[in-house]
Design a protein around this motif. Structure first.
Motif, PDB file in Angstrom:
ATOM      1  N   MET A   1       1.182   3.188  -3.418  1.00 53.12           N
ATOM      2  CA  MET A   1       0.184   4.231  -3.159  1.00 53.12           C
ATOM      3  C   MET A   1      -1.217   3.672  -3.420  1.00 53.12           C
ATOM      4  N   SER A   2      -1.482   2.487  -2.895  1.00 53.25           N
ATOM      5  CA  SER A   2      -2.736   1.781  -3.173  1.00 53.25           C
ATOM      6  C   SER A   2      -3.706   1.914  -2.010  1.00 53.25           C
ATOM      7  N   LYS A   3      -4.789   2.634  -2.233  1.00 53.25           N
ATOM      8  CA  LYS A   3      -5.817   2.746  -1.203  1.00 53.25           C
ATOM      9  C   LYS A   3      -6.510   1.410  -0.976  1.00 53.25           C
ATOM     10  N   ALA A   4      -6.654   0.609  -2.048  1.00 51.76           N
ATOM     11  CA  ALA A   4      -7.318  -0.696  -1.926  1.00 51.76           C
ATOM     12  C   ALA A   4      -6.549  -1.602  -0.970  1.00 51.76           C
ATOM     13  N   GLN A   5      -5.222  -1.611  -1.099  1.00 52.20           N
ATOM     14  CA  GLN A   5      -4.405  -2.431  -0.210  1.00 52.20           C
ATOM     15  C   GLN A   5      -4.510  -1.932   1.226  1.00 52.20           C
ATOM     16  N   LEU A   6      -4.491  -0.610   1.408  1.00 55.57           N
ATOM     17  CA  LEU A   6      -4.573  -0.041   2.747  1.00 55.57           C
ATOM     18  C   LEU A   6      -5.932  -0.331   3.388  1.00 55.57           C
ATOM     19  N   ASP A   7      -6.995  -0.216   2.605  1.00 55.26           N
ATOM     20  CA  ASP A   7      -8.329  -0.521   3.126  1.00 55.26           C
ATOM     21  C   ASP A   7      -8.416  -1.965   3.584  1.00 55.26           C
TER      22      ASP A   7
ATOM     23  N   PHE B   1      -2.457   1.818  12.441  1.00 57.47           N
ATOM     24  CA  PHE B   1      -3.677   1.598  11.674  1.00 57.47           C
ATOM     25  C   PHE B   1      -4.650   0.670  12.396  1.00 57.47           C
TER      26      PHE B   1
ATOM     27  N   SER C   1      -8.641  -8.816  -1.393  1.00 60.57           N
ATOM     28  CA  SER C   1      -9.882  -8.348  -0.810  1.00 60.57           C
ATOM     29  C   SER C   1     -11.033  -9.174  -1.363  1.00 60.57           C
TER      30      SER C   1
ATOM     31  N   ALA D   1       0.835  -1.202   0.000  1.00 57.85           N
ATOM     32  CA  ALA D   1       0.000   0.000   0.000  1.00 57.85           C
ATOM     33  C   ALA D   1       0.876   1.261   0.000  1.00 57.85           C
TER      34      ALA D   1
END
Length: 650
Positions: A131-137, A185, A451, A127
């Motif tokens: 810069m991946s929001k999907a990975q962070l979510d 997080f 996910s 993430a």
């Protein structure tokens, strides 16, 4: 004056203390009868070693309910983590639920995980760099759900510190910052803060590590759990909440109404061959790696798969060779699932600290690999091998086993030997792409987000796909939200976030000690029962007293082998698996085959395949007596179970 006040105060304090003590004594007395048994209805006052009053419907009663119900609110196809999670969520919302599973609960991917309740430190790194929001979510969702697992099933899920050995000084601040971000997080759900250890401290905790170039050890925290025990517990908890949950029920066809909408399924009982037409307002596809097969049925006007892959064998077929059963292909042309084989192996306990895991932060091909203490052994893995088809029974290849051993050797100061591998297995990773979108596959699975996604087809079939064990509850909640919307149900709110699963009621971390005291058990046995059955353990302990045979280790279950001490394999007694536990699995957890017990209700074959082979005949004898098997069925069961366990790296 002050002395008199102080004396008066002390007198009043003594009086108050006496009153409180007397009241407490009276309260305790009121909650116990002369036999020291609780009579209060307040569940919080019930002792965790009190035998619970568990009354579950039999398989025949569940089948009768399946046949008598004109229409269920929801039919769930698939009895893995997601399917049983959906059944529990829907049942506790007040819906009339049916679940059917082709094989046994957790017989596929759900039994072959890395046994971790985790957010995914590698996803956090991706993430950041991508810069991946999907990975962070995904990380944030999993960290929140990790806390849920530890809370709702504390007997099956435990806190696990994991050491990242650091071999370059520049990596120390990098890993430290990453672990602190991981803690951050997690927010209020953080289990315990990460910390740095010196080289000497790391070597003291993990003396098996090669310390020649070691600079430090970075420790972070995740959870470790028993996946198939969790899956069976979810199924049982759903049944206790009025769901109709059945294993060994294969969907042969989706039923369509006059408008072409999915309205149920034709299901075959694989034990008897009897078929049932199960009607439901909403049908859920929760079949994991085999989701494409249900989607084929959904797309076909007749509700049948587009092509017949291979004839599905019964549980036992005396005329079929074992090899043909093992090599079956479930889906030849997957459209949604991106199949990839993940292999794990089991090693002796000396490959890892007993209370801490190890993380290889970067393998030769860029992945991470875990070496974790689990059930008294060390679990190592996993690989990531792309596949073109979805096999019915994936198996670990010798190359996969050697790959894991090769990655482990640089960390260990003694030789890593192939003969130390006690068991090895392969599972299909639940990686998916949206089948409604065209995508270009490059053969790699590393870039896929682990996910999940949920969608309803044009014909009304709700599909839940992807995800991982840690997020099963959130996936189930979202799926049943979709079900409620599609079915226009007046359902109750979701309560699974705080719902205690079977065996977690009245949980006390001192349960092992309490069991040992009350039932005169060894420390090893009391810990084993507490950590696998929680507050349901007294049901097994009571069996010990009902019949002395029930105390025997499972390997002495075959009465044809007279248990003469001089001929007993005492080495096998390392595994505290008893005849009572087998009887419990049949009565309370719907075990129907020898493999159900040896691989899933217990983890015998996963922990030590060679030793589990020695228990096959005794297991079949006891199960055959209980379930009424004829001689042919017993022989077929022995043959199939033996050959299947042999595929576990033996």
């Amino acid at each position: 004056m002050f002395a008199r006040v102080a004396a008066s105060t002390r007198a009043h304090s003594r009086l108050l203390a006496g009153t409180v003590a007397a009241g407490a004594t009276l309260a305790v007395a009121n909650h116990y009868n002369n036999n020291n048994k609780l009579i209060s209805n307040d569940v919080s006052l019930i002792s965790p070693v009190e035998k619970p009053d568990v009354k579950l419907p039999t398989r025949d009663e569940l089948l009768d309910k399946l046949s008598r119900t004109n229409q269920f609110d929801v039919l769930i196809i698939g009895g893995g983590a997601t399917g049983t999670g959906c059944a529990l969520d829907a049942a506790t919302r007040g819906l009339n639920v049916a679940l059917v599973e082709k094989n046994d609960f957790a017989s596929g991917t759900s039994s072959k995980s890395t046994k971790m309740a985790h957010g995914g430190v590698r996803y956090l790194e991706k993430a950041f760099w991508e810069m991946s929001k999907a990975q962070l979510d995904l990380v944030i969702e999993a960290l929140n759900e990790r806390a849920h697992l530890l809370n709702t099933a504390p007997h099956l899920c435990k806190l696990l510190p994991i050491i990242i050995p650091v071999y370059n000084y520049w990596q120390v601040p990098y890993f430290y910052a990453g672990c602190k971000m991981y803690d951050l997080f997690a927010g209020s759900q953080n289990l315990k803060g990460s910390y740095l250890m010196s080289k000497n401290a790391t070597m003291e905790v993990a003396p098996m590590l090669d310390g020649s170039n070691l600079k430090a050890g970075l420790v972070y925290h995740d959870g470790s759990f028993n996946d198939t025990r969790m899956n069976a517990t979810l199924a049982v908890t759903a049944i206790e909440n009025s769901a109709t949950v059945l294993n060994y029920m294969e969907v042969k066809q989706l039923v369509k109404d006059k408008d072409g909408k999915v309205a149920g399924a034709v299901v075959e009982d694989r034990e008897t061959g009897k078929t049932y037409s199960v009607r439901a307002k909403v049908v859920v596809n929760a079949t994991g790696p085999y989701s494409d097969r249900l989607l084929q049925m959904d797309a076909n006007p007749d509700g049948l798969p587009d092509e017949v892959v291979q004839k599905t064998e019964p549980i036992i077929d005396g005329n079929a060779t074992v090899k043909s059963i093992m090599s079956q292909v479930a889906v030849t042309k997957p459209n949604m699932v991106v199949p990839s084989a993940g292999v794990h192996i089991i090693l002796p306990s000396f490959y890892c600290p007993k209370e801490m895991g190890l993380l290889d932060a970067k393998t030769s091909d860029g992945r991470v690999m875990f070496f974790l203490p689990w059930q008294g052994k060390v679990l190592a893995g996993t690989t990531d091998i792309p596949l073109k088809q979805v096999p019915e029974n994936p198996t670990a290849t010798e190359a996969d086993i050697q790959d894991i051993l090769k990655e482990l050797q640089p960390y260990i100061k003694f030789p890593v030997k192939r003969e130390d591998v006690l068991s090895a297995w392969a599972g299909i990773r639940p990686l998916v792409t949206d089948p409604r979108k065209k995508s270009k596959a490059d053969g790699s699975t590393q870039g896929l987000v682990r996910s999940h996604f949920i969608f309803t087809s044009d014909h009304g079939l709700v599909t839940i796909a992807g995800g991982k064990w840690t997020t099963y509850r959130a996936m189930a909640e979202e799926t049943i939200d979709e079900v409620v919307k599609n079915g226009k149900f007046d359902a109750k709110p979701c309560i699974t976030r705080k719902l205690k699963l079977a065996g977690a009621e009245n949980w006390d971390p001192n349960l092992p000690a309490l069991l040992a005291q009350k039932y005169h058990l060894s420390q090893k046995m009391s810990h084993y029962l507490a950590e696998n059955y929680g507050t349901r353990a007294p049901l097994i302990c009571e069996m010990f007293h009902e019949d002395p045979e029930n105390r025997l280790p499972l390997l002495l279950a075959d009465k044809e082998q007279t248990p003469v001490l001089g001929h007993v394999d005492f080495d096998s007694f390392r595994y505290p698996i008893t005849i009572a536990e087998l009887k419990y699995a049949i009565k309370y957890e719907y075990a129907r085959t020898a493999l159900d017990f040896l691989m899933r209700r217990t983890r015998f074959a996963f922990l030590d395949a060679k030793q589990a082979l020695n228990a096959v005949e005794g297991t079949v004898r006891l199960m055959g007596d209980s379930l009424g098997w004829d001689e042919q069925r017993r022989q077929d069961e022995i043959r199939y179970s033996t050959e299947f366990i042999k595929t576990f790296g033996v």
